[in-house]
Design an enzyme around this catalytic site. Structure first.
Site, short mmCIF file in Angstrom:
data_model
loop_
_atom_site.label_atom_id
_atom_site.label_comp_id
_atom_site.label_asym_id
_atom_site.label_seq_id
_atom_site.Cartn_x
_atom_site.Cartn_y
_atom_site.Cartn_z
N GLU A 49 0.83 -1.20 0.00
CA GLU A 49 0.00 0.00 0.00
C GLU A 49 0.86 1.24 0.00
O GLU A 49 2.01 1.23 0.42
CB GLU A 49 -0.91 -0.01 1.22
CG GLU A 49 -1.84 -1.18 1.13
CD GLU A 49 -2.96 -1.09 2.12
OE1 GLU A 49 -3.13 -0.01 2.71
OE2 GLU A 49 -3.65 -2.10 2.28
N HIS A 56 -4.68 6.91 0.20
CA HIS A 56 -3.99 5.64 0.34
C HIS A 56 -4.57 4.63 -0.63
O HIS A 56 -5.68 4.80 -1.13
CB HIS A 56 -3.97 5.14 1.79
CG HIS A 56 -5.27 4.62 2.32
ND1 HIS A 56 -6.26 5.45 2.77
CD2 HIS A 56 -5.73 3.36 2.48
CE1 HIS A 56 -7.28 4.70 3.19
NE2 HIS A 56 -6.99 3.43 3.02
N HIS A 91 -5.44 0.59 -1.78
CA HIS A 91 -5.80 -0.75 -1.31
C HIS A 91 -5.27 -1.75 -2.32
O HIS A 91 -5.22 -1.45 -3.52
CB HIS A 91 -7.33 -0.88 -1.21
CG HIS A 91 -7.92 -0.22 -0.01
ND1 HIS A 91 -9.27 -0.17 0.22
CD2 HIS A 91 -7.34 0.40 1.05
CE1 HIS A 91 -9.51 0.45 1.38
NE2 HIS A 91 -8.36 0.82 1.89
N ASP A 106 -9.55 3.41 8.59
CA ASP A 106 -9.57 4.53 7.64
C ASP A 106 -10.51 5.64 8.14
O ASP A 106 -10.15 6.82 8.14
CB ASP A 106 -10.08 4.07 6.27
CG ASP A 106 -9.12 3.13 5.55
OD1 ASP A 106 -7.96 3.03 5.95
OD2 ASP A 106 -9.57 2.51 4.56
#
Ligand code: ZN
Length: 129
Positions: free
Chosen positions: A25, A70, A72, A83
């Site tokens: 990630e 971010h 996944h 999150d």
């Protein structure tokens, strides 16, 4: 500052970085200029676990940011509980990118985790730095 959109170059950078980092990630903080997101502050050494990436975002309290980004590893771009907790701490514009990391592979959320519109802006901007 109300966010009007994200520069297309910045979005492309995010998608390409997410793709090249996958299945690890990638996470960073979003910074704006005149209401347009033009900068991504990448976290050094973002690790492969989702929790680590999100916890690292928490650990940057002195950085001014309008939100976060971010990636996944899979096609799901729904925010996890971690999150959502992180969204509540930083800004109002949180992008999650998922596989296959193309122009449709991302969603922007507000502080509460509701989907929000984020316009992609194609103009070129002068760099005053
Ligand atoms: Zn996540």
């Amino acid at each position: 500052m109300r966010i009007k959109g994200i520069a297309s170059d910045t979005l492309i950078f995010i998608l390409e970085t997410s793709k090249s980092t996958a299945p690890q990630e990638f996470a960073g903080l979003l910074q704006e200029k005149d209401g347009i997101i033009t900068e991504v502050l990448i976290l050094p050494g973002t690790e492969s676990s989702e929790q680590n990436a999100v916890i690292k975002l928490f650990m940057m309290p002195n950085v001014k940011a309008v939100g976060s980004i971010h990636s996944h590893p899979g096609p799901n771009h729904e925010p996890s509980q971690a999150d959502l907790h992180m969204f509540s701490k930083t800004g109002n514009c949180h992008i999650i990118v998922g596989y296959p990391y193309d122009r449709q592979s991302w969603t922007c959320y507000d502080t509460e985790g509701n989907v929000r519109e984020l316009q992609v802006i194609d103009e070129k901007f002068e760099d005053f730095e």
